[in-house]
Design a protein around this motif. Structure first.
Motif, short mmCIF file in Angstrom:
data_model
loop_
_atom_site.label_atom_id
_atom_site.label_comp_id
_atom_site.label_asym_id
_atom_site.label_seq_id
_atom_site.Cartn_x
_atom_site.Cartn_y
_atom_site.Cartn_z
N GLU A 68 0.82 -1.21 0.00
CA GLU A 68 0.00 0.00 0.00
C GLU A 68 0.86 1.27 0.00
OE1 GLU A 68 -3.82 1.93 2.33
OE2 GLU A 68 -2.81 0.20 3.22
N TYR A 69 1.98 1.23 0.73
CA TYR A 69 2.82 2.41 0.88
C TYR A 69 4.26 2.12 0.47
CZ TYR A 69 -1.07 3.99 3.78
OH TYR A 69 -2.31 4.33 4.24
N PRO A 70 4.62 2.33 -0.80
CA PRO A 70 6.01 2.13 -1.22
C PRO A 70 6.93 3.28 -0.81
CG PRO A 70 4.70 2.85 -3.08
CD PRO A 70 3.75 2.67 -1.92
N VAL A 71 6.32 4.34 -0.29
CA VAL A 71 7.06 5.53 0.14
C VAL A 71 6.65 5.86 1.56
CG1 VAL A 71 7.39 8.01 -0.28
CG2 VAL A 71 7.16 6.45 -2.22
N SER A 72 7.64 6.17 2.41
CA SER A 72 7.36 6.62 3.77
C SER A 72 8.09 7.93 4.01
CB SER A 72 7.83 5.58 4.80
OG SER A 72 7.12 4.37 4.63
N LEU A 73 7.41 8.84 4.69
CA LEU A 73 7.98 10.15 5.00
C LEU A 73 8.00 10.36 6.51
CD1 LEU A 73 5.99 12.20 2.36
CD2 LEU A 73 8.41 11.61 2.24
N MET A 74 9.00 11.12 6.97
CA MET A 74 9.06 11.46 8.38
C MET A 74 8.08 12.59 8.65
SD MET A 74 12.12 13.00 10.74
CE MET A 74 13.15 11.57 10.78
N MET A 75 7.13 12.33 9.56
CA MET A 75 6.14 13.34 9.91
C MET A 75 6.80 14.51 10.61
SD MET A 75 2.66 11.42 11.16
CE MET A 75 2.54 12.50 12.52
N HIS A 76 6.22 15.64 10.37
CA HIS A 76 6.69 16.86 11.01
C HIS A 76 5.91 17.10 12.29
CE1 HIS A 76 3.02 18.71 9.43
NE2 HIS A 76 3.27 17.97 8.37
N GLY A 77 6.44 17.95 13.12
CA GLY A 77 5.74 18.31 14.34
C GLY A 77 4.89 19.54 14.13
N VAL A 78 4.28 20.01 15.17
CA VAL A 78 3.41 21.18 15.07
C VAL A 78 4.19 22.44 14.72
CG1 VAL A 78 1.63 20.26 16.58
CG2 VAL A 78 3.55 21.55 17.56
N GLU A 79 5.50 22.42 14.92
CA GLU A 79 6.31 23.60 14.62
C GLU A 79 6.55 23.80 13.14
OE1 GLU A 79 9.36 20.32 14.66
OE2 GLU A 79 7.52 20.75 15.73
N VAL A 80 6.18 22.82 12.32
CA VAL A 80 6.42 22.90 10.88
C VAL A 80 5.13 22.55 10.15
CG1 VAL A 80 7.75 21.95 8.95
CG2 VAL A 80 8.83 22.21 11.19
N SER A 81 4.71 23.40 9.23
CA SER A 81 3.56 23.04 8.41
C SER A 81 4.01 21.96 7.42
CB SER A 81 3.03 24.27 7.68
OG SER A 81 4.02 24.78 6.83
N ARG A 82 3.12 21.51 6.57
CA ARG A 82 3.47 20.46 5.61
C ARG A 82 4.70 20.91 4.82
NH1 ARG A 82 2.56 18.24 0.52
NH2 ARG A 82 1.86 16.09 0.60
N PRO A 83 5.81 20.18 4.94
CA PRO A 83 7.03 20.61 4.25
C PRO A 83 6.84 20.70 2.74
CG PRO A 83 7.51 18.90 5.87
CD PRO A 83 6.01 18.98 5.75
N SER A 84 7.31 21.78 2.15
CA SER A 84 7.13 21.98 0.71
C SER A 84 7.89 20.93 -0.10
CB SER A 84 7.57 23.39 0.31
OG SER A 84 8.93 23.59 0.64
N ILE A 85 8.92 20.34 0.48
CA ILE A 85 9.68 19.32 -0.26
C ILE A 85 8.83 18.08 -0.54
CG2 ILE A 85 10.76 18.14 1.70
CD1 ILE A 85 13.37 18.28 -0.18
#
Length: 141
Positions: A68-85
């Motif tokens: 289902e998920y071939p890609v995993s990303l490190m979640m950000h904390g509340v101090e960062v909005s959705r990273p543009s990268i």
């Protein structure tokens, strides 16, 4: 030299990609990630940023279509909005004729998952939360 391989893809990285089998994972780590302490197979690509490396890898290696998920990303904390990268990653993966469906892992869960990855690629990426895990698929061509 070889043709059609991006200059950011080192001989060490080509070797790692060749060794990996279906379902093995590789981490592309940003400049802040504790890469050396989380793996026995470290590929240093200092001076390179993650999007170019991601494009180069996906040119050589398919993502796993059996999960289902071939890609995993490190979640950000509340101090960062959705990273543009993340948008950049989505565009690169979609350009490779894949559906971008990412799993979002909390930072310490991402660290634990990275420890079991086949290898970690240390980059000079400066964007925050730019860490990504790719699951290798089956080569059919």
């Amino acid at each position: 030299m070889l043709k059609n391989i991006k200059s950011c893809i080192s001989p060490d990285l080509v070797k790692i990609l060749m060794e990996m089998g279906h379902g093995d994972e590789i981490v592309l780590a940003d400049g802040n990630f504790p890469a050396a302490s989380h793996t026995k197979r470290l590929v240093r690509l200092d001076g390179n940023e993650t999007p170019e490396i991601l494009e180069g890898i996906l040119h050589l290696m398919p993502l796993d279509t059996y999960v289902e998920y071939p890609v995993s990303l490190m979640m950000h904390g509340v101090e960062v909005s959705r990273p543009s990268i993340w948008q950049v990653y989505e565009e690169i993966v979609r350009n490779e004729e894949n559906h971008f469906k990412a799993q979002y892992l909390e930072r310490f869960d991402f660290y634990e998952r990275a420890k079991s990855a086949y290898a970690i690629v240390a980059t000079s990426e400066k964007a925050l939360y730019a860490n990504i895990i790719l699951k290798k698929g089956v080569v059919t061509e």
